[in-house]
Design a protein around this motif. Sequence first.
Motif, mmCIF file in Angstrom:
data_model
loop_
_atom_site.group_PDB
_atom_site.id
_atom_site.type_symbol
_atom_site.label_atom_id
_atom_site.label_comp_id
_atom_site.label_asym_id
_atom_site.label_seq_id
_atom_site.Cartn_x
_atom_site.Cartn_y
_atom_site.Cartn_z
ATOM 1 N N THR A 10 0.763 -1.116 -0.068
ATOM 2 C CA THR A 10 -0.101 0.105 0.187
ATOM 3 C C THR A 10 0.950 1.319 0.017
ATOM 4 O O THR A 10 0.506 2.274 -0.711
ATOM 5 C CB THR A 10 -0.949 0.010 1.347
ATOM 6 N N VAL A 11 1.939 1.133 0.903
ATOM 7 C CA VAL A 11 2.800 2.201 1.014
ATOM 8 C C VAL A 11 3.656 2.334 -0.603
ATOM 9 O O VAL A 11 3.678 3.778 -0.941
ATOM 10 C CB VAL A 11 4.023 2.134 2.009
ATOM 11 N N SER A 12 3.904 1.403 -1.120
ATOM 12 C CA SER A 12 4.620 1.582 -2.602
ATOM 13 C C SER A 12 3.628 2.259 -3.505
ATOM 14 O O SER A 12 3.739 3.169 -4.099
ATOM 15 C CB SER A 12 4.717 0.232 -2.904
ATOM 16 N N VAL A 13 2.335 1.903 -3.519
ATOM 17 C CA VAL A 13 1.349 2.417 -4.184
ATOM 18 C C VAL A 13 0.980 3.857 -3.986
ATOM 19 O O VAL A 13 0.888 4.637 -4.832
ATOM 20 C CB VAL A 13 -0.025 1.532 -4.404
ATOM 21 N N LEU A 14 0.927 4.214 -2.647
ATOM 22 C CA LEU A 14 0.680 5.620 -2.195
ATOM 23 C C LEU A 14 1.821 6.315 -2.793
ATOM 24 O O LEU A 14 1.587 7.642 -3.374
ATOM 25 C CB LEU A 14 0.552 5.475 -0.688
ATOM 26 N N LEU A 15 3.043 6.166 -2.587
ATOM 27 C CA LEU A 15 4.294 6.888 -2.935
ATOM 28 C C LEU A 15 4.234 7.189 -4.344
ATOM 29 O O LEU A 15 4.409 8.247 -4.957
ATOM 30 C CB LEU A 15 5.461 6.182 -2.665
ATOM 31 N N ILE A 16 3.854 6.050 -5.296
ATOM 32 C CA ILE A 16 3.859 6.251 -6.709
ATOM 33 C C ILE A 16 2.583 7.512 -7.133
ATOM 34 O O ILE A 16 2.846 8.304 -7.805
ATOM 35 C CB ILE A 16 3.511 5.049 -7.281
ATOM 36 N N VAL A 17 1.218 7.226 -6.209
ATOM 37 C CA VAL A 17 0.216 8.117 -6.569
ATOM 38 C C VAL A 17 0.847 9.520 -6.013
ATOM 39 O O VAL A 17 0.504 10.614 -6.911
ATOM 40 C CB VAL A 17 -0.770 7.641 -5.752
ATOM 41 N N MET A 18 1.418 9.650 -5.007
ATOM 42 C CA MET A 18 1.817 10.920 -4.356
ATOM 43 C C MET A 18 2.722 11.642 -5.457
ATOM 44 O O MET A 18 2.426 12.930 -5.589
ATOM 45 C CB MET A 18 2.334 10.795 -2.996
ATOM 46 N N LYS A 19 3.843 10.983 -6.166
ATOM 47 C CA LYS A 19 4.810 11.493 -6.804
ATOM 48 C C LYS A 19 4.208 11.784 -8.398
ATOM 49 O O LYS A 19 4.727 12.649 -9.042
ATOM 50 C CB LYS A 19 6.063 10.620 -7.107
ATOM 51 N N VAL A 20 3.069 10.964 -8.703
ATOM 52 C CA VAL A 20 2.492 11.331 -9.915
ATOM 53 C C VAL A 20 1.696 12.704 -9.909
ATOM 54 O O VAL A 20 1.683 13.539 -10.408
ATOM 55 C CB VAL A 20 1.486 10.273 -10.177
ATOM 56 N N TRP A 21 1.081 12.862 -8.552
ATOM 57 C CA TRP A 21 0.441 14.305 -8.416
ATOM 58 C C TRP A 21 1.682 15.322 -8.546
ATOM 59 O O TRP A 21 1.390 16.174 -8.847
ATOM 60 C CB TRP A 21 -0.129 14.153 -6.741
ATOM 61 N N ASP A 22 2.715 15.042 -7.768
ATOM 62 C CA ASP A 22 3.755 16.141 -7.991
ATOM 63 C C ASP A 22 4.372 16.428 -9.108
ATOM 64 O O ASP A 22 4.432 17.589 -9.514
ATOM 65 C CB ASP A 22 5.068 15.430 -7.064
ATOM 66 N N GLY A 23 4.136 15.294 -10.111
ATOM 67 C CA GLY A 23 4.635 15.591 -11.456
ATOM 68 C C GLY A 23 3.713 16.293 -12.116
ATOM 69 O O GLY A 23 4.095 17.287 -13.235
ATOM 70 N N ILE A 24 2.570 16.383 -11.956
ATOM 71 C CA ILE A 24 1.487 17.130 -12.502
ATOM 72 C C ILE A 24 1.560 18.636 -11.902
ATOM 73 O O ILE A 24 1.345 19.624 -12.343
ATOM 74 C CB ILE A 24 -0.004 16.562 -12.512
ATOM 75 N N ASN A 25 1.314 18.444 -10.484
ATOM 76 C CA ASN A 25 0.958 19.839 -9.650
ATOM 77 C C ASN A 25 2.280 20.807 -9.791
ATOM 78 O O ASN A 25 2.127 22.013 -10.142
ATOM 79 C CB ASN A 25 0.990 19.467 -8.469
ATOM 80 N N ASP A 26 3.693 20.512 -9.849
ATOM 81 C CA ASP A 26 4.665 21.120 -9.511
ATOM 82 C C ASP A 26 4.936 22.004 -10.891
ATOM 83 O O ASP A 26 5.056 23.353 -10.486
ATOM 84 C CB ASP A 26 6.030 20.305 -9.242
ATOM 85 N N PRO A 27 4.826 21.415 -11.993
ATOM 86 C CA PRO A 27 5.144 22.466 -13.129
ATOM 87 C C PRO A 27 3.783 23.480 -13.258
ATOM 88 O O PRO A 27 4.146 24.521 -13.867
ATOM 89 C CB PRO A 27 5.239 21.255 -14.238
ATOM 90 N N VAL A 28 2.653 23.004 -12.990
ATOM 91 C CA VAL A 28 1.758 23.790 -13.134
ATOM 92 C C VAL A 28 1.908 25.184 -12.163
ATOM 93 O O VAL A 28 1.627 26.199 -12.502
ATOM 94 C CB VAL A 28 0.373 23.054 -12.808
#
Length: 498
Positions: free
Chosen positions: A56-74
Motif C-alpha cells: 500500500t505504501v509503495s502504491v501511495l508513494l507512486i500516486v503521490m509522486k504522479v501528483w507531484d509531477g502534475i502539480n509542480d510544473p503547473v
Amino acid sequence: MANCISEKNAEKKYVSKKELVNFLAGLSGQNLVYSLIGGSFFTYFMTDIALFPAITVSVLLIVMKVWDGINDPVVGSFIDRHTFKSGEKLRPFLKYTPLPVGVFTVLLFLVFSTNENLLWLRVSYFIIMYICWDLAYTVQDVSVWGITAAVSPNSSERDRFVQWSRTIGSMVYSAFSTVIPMALEMIANAKGMSMSLVTLVFAIIFGLGGSMLSYRCSYARERIAVNKDEQQETLRESFLLLFKNKMLLLVTLSNLFGSFGFGISLVTYFFKYEIPSDFLGNGIIGALGLTTIYFIITGLPGFIGMLFADWMKKRLGGYVNVLILIQVFNIVARAIAFFVGFEGKRLWISMIIIGIGSIPSGASSIAQTSIFCDSIDYMEWKTGKRTEGITFSMQTSFTKISSGITSGLATLALHLLGYKAIDNATNYLGTQTAAFDSWIWPLVVLTPAVASVLFIIPLLFVNYTKEKRALVESDLNARRNGLAESGESPYAENRQKD
C-alpha cells in the motif's frame, strides 16, 4: 560598453548581511518542516507507525509522486505568468504560504486509527492531507529557490548567496532528519509513550514551528525586474520553454537516474532486523537511533564538500565536473564497503569508508542550484523570458518524484522480499525471510553506487563553459541597461530584424 557594464555589475554588491541572515533563518525553518517528510523516516512512519501495508505504501508513494509531477510544473508556470502589483512575482508567496504549510504538516502526521478494517478511510485521509500539504509547500519551495536567481544581477554574488543557502539548508535538513527519528524513538521508549503520539508532538514543534520561522525568507528582495511584455502567457508556452532548456533537462535526468539508489531508504530496516538490539549495549537506542548514527557517519563528512564547493568548481572547470567527481567517489567507496561487510566491527569500518566517499557530496546541491540559475540566465539571453518558476518547480517536482521512486522501489523491494512489519519483539533477528536476510545488505550499499553510474551519463552532454557564462552575463547586463549586445543571442538577432 557592454563589457564595462558587466564589470561594474560584477563589482557591485546588492545583498546586505541582514537580508542574507534573515533568508537563511527562514530557509532553516523550511528545512525543519521538510526534515519530517523528505527523509527515510517518512517511509518508516507509513509502514511501522501508521501501519500501512508495504505494498500500500509503495502504491501511495507512486500516486503521490504522479501528483507531484502534475502539480509542480503547473504551480511553477502560474508563478512565472503572475506578477503582483508591487512588480514582484516570488516574494509575496513567501509571506502567504508558511501557515498552511505548517497546519497541513501537523494533519499529515495525525494517526487517528490503525484498524485494518478502516484502511480505505486512513488511506483516503492521508492522500487528501498530502495533496493539500504538497500544494502549499510547492508554492513556497519554488518561490524560495526561484528568488535565489533574482537577488542579484551579479552572478558571482548570486553564487555565494546560493552556496550559503544550500549549505545552511542542507546542514539543518541533514541534522534534523537524522536526529529527529532517534530522539523520537528514545523519548517513546523512555516514557512508554506511543510512537504515533510522539510523532504528532514533533510535527507540531518542527512542522508548525518551522513553517512559522520560514516566513523570514520573505526578507529577500527581487532585483531582476520582470518584463511583463516578454513573459510567457500560457501553460503551453511555459512547457515549451522548459523543453528548450537542455542544461536543466540533462541535470534533471541525472537526478531521476539517481533515484534508483533506493537502498538508502532501507537502512532502518537493515538495522532493525539484521543488527542485534544490544549492539550498543542498551535498549534505548534501537533501529531509528542506529540509522541516525549511520547517517551521521556517512553524511557528516559531506559538509567539508560544501565548504570547498567554490574551490572545486574552479579547480575542475565548473560545477558539472564537480557533480561527476561526487559520483565517482561514491561508487568507489560503496564498492569497497560492500566487500568489507557488516559482521561485528566491520560495520563501523564500512560506514567510515562510505563517509570518506561522501566528502565531496556536500557540494552537490550547491552545484545543481548554481547550474539551474545559469540555465535561467541562459533562457533569458536566448528567448528574452525568465523562467524561475517553471525551472525551480521542475527541480522541486523531480526531487520529490525521485524521492518517491526511491521510496517506492524500496517498499516494492520489501514486498518482494516477503517483509512483514513486526513490533514489540524482544529480538528481531531471524524474524524476516531468508531472501530479506540475503539481499538487504547488497541493496543498502550497492544500489546507490549503481545510481551514481547512471547519474554521470547525462552530465557528459552538458556543454556550458565559463566563457559562455561570461558572454551571457555581459549581454544580459547590456540588455537591461539599454546598450548594444554581442549579437550572438537568438533573441537579439530577432529584435534587430524587427
